[in-house]
Design an enzyme around this catalytic site. Structure first.
Site, PDB file in Angstrom:
ATOM      1  N   ARG A 254       2.560  -9.792  -1.547  1.00  8.82           N
ATOM      2  CA  ARG A 254       2.718  -8.572  -2.346  1.00  8.82           C
ATOM      3  C   ARG A 254       3.643  -7.550  -1.680  1.00  8.82           C
ATOM      4  O   ARG A 254       4.144  -6.646  -2.339  1.00  8.82           O
ATOM      5  CB  ARG A 254       1.357  -7.947  -2.649  1.00  8.82           C
TER       6      ARG A 254
ATOM      7  N   CYS B  27      -8.765  -3.107 -11.720  1.00  8.40           N
ATOM      8  CA  CYS B  27      -8.477  -1.976 -10.837  1.00  8.40           C
ATOM      9  C   CYS B  27      -7.184  -2.160 -10.056  1.00  8.40           C
ATOM     10  O   CYS B  27      -6.844  -1.347  -9.212  1.00  8.40           O
ATOM     11  CB  CYS B  27      -9.645  -1.731  -9.888  1.00  8.40           C
TER      12      CYS B  27
ATOM     13  N   GLU C 181      -9.878 -11.534  -7.332  1.00  7.15           N
ATOM     14  CA  GLU C 181      -8.521 -11.395  -6.794  1.00  7.15           C
ATOM     15  C   GLU C 181      -8.015 -12.700  -6.206  1.00  7.15           C
ATOM     16  O   GLU C 181      -6.908 -12.775  -5.715  1.00  7.15           O
ATOM     17  CB  GLU C 181      -8.394 -10.295  -5.741  1.00  7.15           C
TER      18      GLU C 181
ATOM     19  N   HIS D 118       0.813  -1.218   0.000  1.00 10.52           N
ATOM     20  CA  HIS D 118       0.000   0.000   0.000  1.00 10.52           C
ATOM     21  C   HIS D 118       0.844   1.265   0.000  1.00 10.52           C
ATOM     22  O   HIS D 118       0.411   2.307  -0.476  1.00 10.52           O
ATOM     23  CB  HIS D 118      -1.016  -0.047   1.139  1.00 10.52           C
TER      24      HIS D 118
ATOM     25  N   ASP E  60      -3.829  -8.469  -5.714  1.00 12.50           N
ATOM     26  CA  ASP E  60      -4.023  -9.694  -4.934  1.00 12.50           C
ATOM     27  C   ASP E  60      -4.057 -10.925  -5.826  1.00 12.50           C
ATOM     28  O   ASP E  60      -3.567 -11.985  -5.446  1.00 12.50           O
ATOM     29  CB  ASP E  60      -5.306  -9.593  -4.103  1.00 12.50           C
TER      30      ASP E  60
HETATM   31  C1  PEP Z   1      -6.075  -5.496  -5.826  1.00  8.51           C
HETATM   32  O1  PEP Z   1      -5.867  -6.407  -5.022  1.00  8.51           O
HETATM   33  O2  PEP Z   1      -5.631  -5.481  -6.986  1.00  8.51           O
HETATM   34  C2  PEP Z   1      -6.874  -4.333  -5.423  1.00  8.51           C
HETATM   35  C3  PEP Z   1      -7.225  -3.409  -6.292  1.00  8.51           C
HETATM   36  O3  PEP Z   1      -7.204  -4.237  -4.109  1.00  8.51           O
HETATM   37  P1  PEP Z   1      -6.188  -3.703  -2.978  1.00  8.51           P
HETATM   38  O4  PEP Z   1      -4.931  -3.289  -3.676  1.00  8.51           O
HETATM   39  O5  PEP Z   1      -6.853  -2.589  -2.276  1.00  8.51           O
HETATM   40  O6  PEP Z   1      -6.006  -4.920  -2.150  1.00  8.51           O
HETATM   41 MG    MG Z   2      -7.089  -6.490  -3.203  1.00  9.37          MG
END
Ligand code: PEP
Ligand code: MG
Length: 957
Positions: free
Chosen positions: A854, A891, A820, A580, A844
């Site tokens: 990740r 996304c 995901e 993040h 994910d």
């Molecule tokens: C993802 O996992 O690609 C996603 C968009 O959700 P986050 O990154 O918030 O886990």
């Molecule tokens: Mg995610």
């Protein structure tokens, strides 16, 4: 590191003189694209200074430092002259190893070649070799000698038996890349063998990347196992029996000494013992000052001075191998590969030893025939201090690209500002508790004022929120009480405060492990601020000009606090592209390279750097030429951004008009208006968990309606895709603690966690439905693994649709799921029959498909969403959705990757949702290709076997 391959070797050359030979070597470098023609003069100038003849018919021509400006790329060309040439120093030469080096890489080649110099018969073999492979093999160093240096040591480990020591040593070897996990498995399965004298041995040849010897010592003095003492354990990563001489040498050294004394030694002391230095050994440390380290010429001088002492003198690198070499052997001294700033340990025994060592050390200090400058104890020393913290980390070579993980695109050119871990020096105890309490209260006040100023100047709401949370921590009465108690028990204000912070942080970590780890980091962050005031240590002040920030790791709260007006780029030792923090860096538009390894901490503050966030590379101290190229590139990039900005409101479609919606990923509803201003055609992912994180308890219905409405209003009829609360994994929610889990990413997170408190989920769904009336609303569920989870939520959703009057809620509403987890992609046909849409969370999905965390500090570099396995899952998802007339968005971070965009479009993805800043560029990228082109790219990508192959194939198109 430079290595030799068959392509670098040119056989069967002939030259009538050494000058002609040198000219053809220069030509070979030009032909290979390594240098410009001007480098030839540099090669001749270097020979004019002194011969580059090395021995055994090999010479290593290389340019002078001034001629480095002609080097375009580091490289080597080896020219074989079967008939030989007479070199200008009268030596016979059969092989020229010609080096185009931008810095000291020729030392690597030198080191590789030293083993050839002693070997009999090599000269004839080199002259007579008829294949490039043969020459490469003769010249390449067989890396059989096991590695043993400060990094392979694990001292004072709190083990209870030899097996625990063995595992600690094996883990250490894995950390320094010598072995992989299967080695650890091998060590775990074997029982260490008792060698005698408190020494134990464990070994395995499974999963060995590089032979190495780990040495672990226990923390406890009188540890025993089966009646035998435990003083040290050797953990051998073996390749054949090349380790024998080293092991025998160590055994002899230890037998002559006292193995018990190994316990309690620091790494440096242990290396000294293993190197055979005893109480009778005289030693002398001296620092190498030569700009280019101990290359051939200064090494030759050192050897001459050492020989002149008429006694055996050994030398080793303080943090390097435990095997000392004879200071009288040129090849061995060169083989040390000592660089500027590194410490040599000279050793000798007997009468006059200390005078002899002093003489050699004085020669080293004088520069061994070269002009040297003193080592700058301030700027340069920083690098060394940090190198010692992470032993044996070679500093980054200047003007050479160093690879990390591409975490946020963009190019940055600026001096670096390195934040090194702070050290606080304070007494543990104090006599006057009242005085200490006053000091603590005052320090808390000062820290509070500092935070207030920071909150006031915070560049955005997310930043202000995090800093306000820090203010709350500062005001926490329990923390103060805990510290006050410590003071009353006789601790100093510093010791008591830090103990209170550590206890609280530790408790957080224990409570919910990773979910709350971030809050523990915040606690320590605040703790250090107060400690800084108490110890009068100022937290590092960033420069007042633009800079590239270099840190060990950077948490989301650090990113959020960045002064975006000055931070041009981010570089970290650890971290991954989809953590993040990286997502936030992208949201803030700061180019970032993460996971670049410990070596980045050796950078000197203020030194110039080029950071390429697109390709994940950094180049420290770039040459003038490279700098100019990068500046030009930066201007072009800025131009591209400016052009994309101009056309940001145009409809998002490919060159031939194939429509692909481009929407924004948001963490804060207040930013929706900004996203529209950047050309967003909607919000494709609202991470609602950030709204929950910004509150001390779950926000109520009215608060949530207000928040969602803010986004919906700003979107003026464009669709909002809101994801329901997605916490767990690496996103903790302090007031929703999760019981300890060994594997939070495989535990209670996403929709699973939300379904454990259906009332919270219901309130959120209700708020979303009631926030919009006639605007398009899409609700999606995170981390769904199969239709059962969807149905569980759908039941609540359907009930709400009947409970809330249509006039009070959204009517243009869809309920979809995120893809995901691989199972949901594999089961997409069954999901597609019931859901309204899919949105692929590639962050994910990649993590779970490739089984790579990740945020993993080392592995996440290989968690590339362009992996063909991930692409196949997306292909299945799109096919299933389109069969049912449903749409698919992406996304995850892959959606803004310029290389991936045509692939995703070619796979049939209908919407790309990216961070708001990327929107103009993503739209511009779409306009660069036709749909048919994209389909070819997609097929090409699907047919590859690895993500590297995918990227190479796409780049080659
Ligand atoms: C993802 O996992 O690609 C996603 C968009 O959700 P986050 O990154 O918030 O886990
Ligand atoms: Mg995610």
């Amino acid at each position: 590191m430079l290595t030799l391959g068959p392509d670098d070797i040119l056989l069967g050359r002939h030259a009538d003189s050494w000058q002609i030979a040198l000219d053809s070597a220069a030509e070979a470098l030009v032909d290979a694209g390594f240098v410009e023609a001007g480098y030839r003069d540099g090669l001749h100038a270097r020979e004019a200074q002194s011969s580059t003849f090395l021995g055994n018919t090999i010479a290593i021509p290389h340019g002078t430092p001034e001629s480095r400006q002609h080097v375009k790329q580091t490289g080597v060309r080896v020219l074989q002259f079967p008939q030989g040439i007479e070199w200008h120093d009268g030596q016979q030469v059969h092989v020229l190893v010609t080096i185009a080096a931008q810095n000291d890489e020729h030392l690597d080649i030198l080191r590789q070649l030293t083993h050839v110099l002693d070997r009999e018969g090599v000269a004839e073999q080199l002259a007579g070799a008829t294949s490039a492979d043969d020459v490469a093999r003769l010249l390449s160093k067989p890396t059989l000698e096991p590695r043993l240096d400060a990094e392979t040591l694990c001292v004072n480990f709190p083990a209870r038996d030899p097996q625990e020591l063995a595992l600690a040593a094996a883990a250490r070897l894995r950390q320094c890349g010598c072995v992989d996990n299967s080695f650890i498995t091998g060590v775990a399965a074997a029982q260490p063998t008792w060698l005698g004298k408190g020494l134990w041995l464990t070994s395995s040849d499974q999963g060995v990347n590089q032979p190495a010897l780990g040495v672990a010592t226990p923390a406890e003095q009188s540890l025993e196992s089966a009646g035998h003492p435990i003083h040290a354990l050797f953990c051998l990563a073996a390749h054949g029996d090349a380790h024998r001489p080293l092991l025998e040498q160590l055994m002899a050294v230890i037998e002559n000494g006292e193995s018990q004394s190994l316990v309690g030694k620091t790494s440096a002391q242990l290396l000294a013992s293993l190197a055979g230095e005893t109480a009778n050994t005289h030693t002398h440390r001296v620092r190498v000052l030569n700009t280019h380290g101990l290359h051939a010429r200064p090494a030759k001088q050192l050897v001459q001075v050492a020989r002149a002492q008429h006694m055996p003198i050994n030398v080793r690198l303080e943090e390097g191998s435990a095997t000392p070499v004879s200071a009288a052997s040129l090849t061995k001294v060169i083989g040390l590969g000592a660089r500027r700033g590194q410490w040599l340990v000279l050793s000798a025994e007997g009468e006059q030893a200390s005078e002899a060592l002093e003489a050699v050390a004085a020669a080293v200090e004088d520069g061994l025939g070269e002009k040297v400058s003193p080592f700058d104890g301030g700027r340069e020393d920083n690098a060394i201090v940090d190198t010692q913290a992470a032993p044996s980390v070679a500093p980054l070579a200047s003007d050479t690209p160093h690879v990390g993980v591409a975490a946020s695109p963009g190019l940055a050119i600026a001096p670096v500002f390195v934040i090194r871990p702070l050290t606080f020096d304070y007494p543990q105890h104090a006599d006057d508790p009242e005085h200490e309490l006053v000091r603590l209260r005052e320090a808390l006040k000062v820290a509070g004022t500092q935070l207030q100023t920071l909150v006031h100047n915070a560049p955005g709401a997310e930043v202000a929120d995090i800093l306000s949370m820090h203010e709350e921590i500062l005001d926490d009465p329990e923390l103060y009480q805990a510290a006050a108690e410590g003071i009353r028990d006789g601790l100093s204000a510093q010791a008591a405060w830090w103990e209170a912070i550590e206890t609280a942080a530790h408790a957080q970590e224990m409570l919910a492990d990773r979910l709350l780890a971030q809050r523990a980091a915040d606690l320590r962050d605040v703790g250090r601020r107060v400690l800084g005031v108490l110890c009068d240590v100022s937290l590092p002040e960033p420069p007042d000009h633009p800079y590239i920030l270099v840190m060990d790791d950077i948490g989301p709260s650090d990113v959020a606090r960045l002064d975006t007006s000055r931070v041009r780029g981010l570089l970290t030792v650890r971290g991954g592209a989809t953590a993040h923090s990286a997502i936030l860096a992208r949201a803030l538009g700061i180019p970032a390279v993460v996971g670049a390894g410990q070596a980045v901490m050796t950078l000197n503050n203020g030194s110039m750097m080029i950071l390429d966030g697109e390709r994940g590379r950094v180049t420290p101290q770039p040459s003038e030429e490279r700098l100019l190229r990068a500046e030009k590139q930066l201007q072009e990039h800025q131009q591209r951004e400016a052009d994309a900005w101009e056309t940001r409101f145009e409809i998002a479609q490919t060159r031939d008009g194939h429509r692909v919606e481009v929407a924004a990923n948001l963490g804060n509803t207040a930013h929706a208006a900004d996203a529209v201003e950047r050309g967003a055609e909607g919000v494709g992912l609202l991470r609602t968990e950030f709204l929950f994180m910004a509150h001390a308890s779950a926000p109520d219905l009215a608060t949530q309606i207000g928040e969602y409405r803010q986004a919906i209003d700003a979107l003026e009829g464009r669709p909002l895709v809101a994801r329901t609360l997605d916490v767990g994994g690496d996103k903790p929610l302090p007031y929703w603690p999760v019981p300890h889990e060994d594997n939070p990413f495989l535990g209670l997170r996403g929709i699973r966690l939300a379904l454990t408190q259906p009332d919270v989920l219901e309130t959120q769904l209700r708020a979303l439905l009631m926030a919009s009336t006639n605007q398009p609303l899409r609700i999606m569920l995170p981390m769904v693994k199969d239709i059962a989870e969807f149905r569980a939520v759908k039941a609540i959703y359907d009930r709400l649709l009947t409970e809330i009057a249509p006039s009070q809620r959204a009517t243009d509403v869809q309920l979809g799921v995120m893809i995901e987890i691989p199972s949901s992609a594999l089961l997409a046909p069954s999901l597609a029959a019931e859901v309204d849409f899919f949105s692929v969370g590639t962050n994910d999905l990649t993590q779970y498909t490739l089984a790579i965390d990740r945020g993993h500090p080392e592995l996440s570099a290989s968690a590339d969403g362009l992996h063909p396995a991930v692409l196949r899952l997306i292909q299945m998802t799109v096919a299933a959705a389109h069969t049912q007339g449903k749409w698919v968005g992406v996304c995850g971070e892959l959606a803004s990757d310029a290389v991936a965009i045509p692939v995703l479009v070619g796979l049939g993805v209908d919407e790309l949702s990216v961070s708001a800043r990327q929107i103009p560029l993503v739209k511009a990228r779409l306009r660069e290709f036709d749909f048919a082109d994209a389909q070819v790219s997609a097929q090409l990508a699907l047919s590859q076997a690895t993500s590297d192959e995918v990227r190479d194939a796409l780049e080659a198109r």
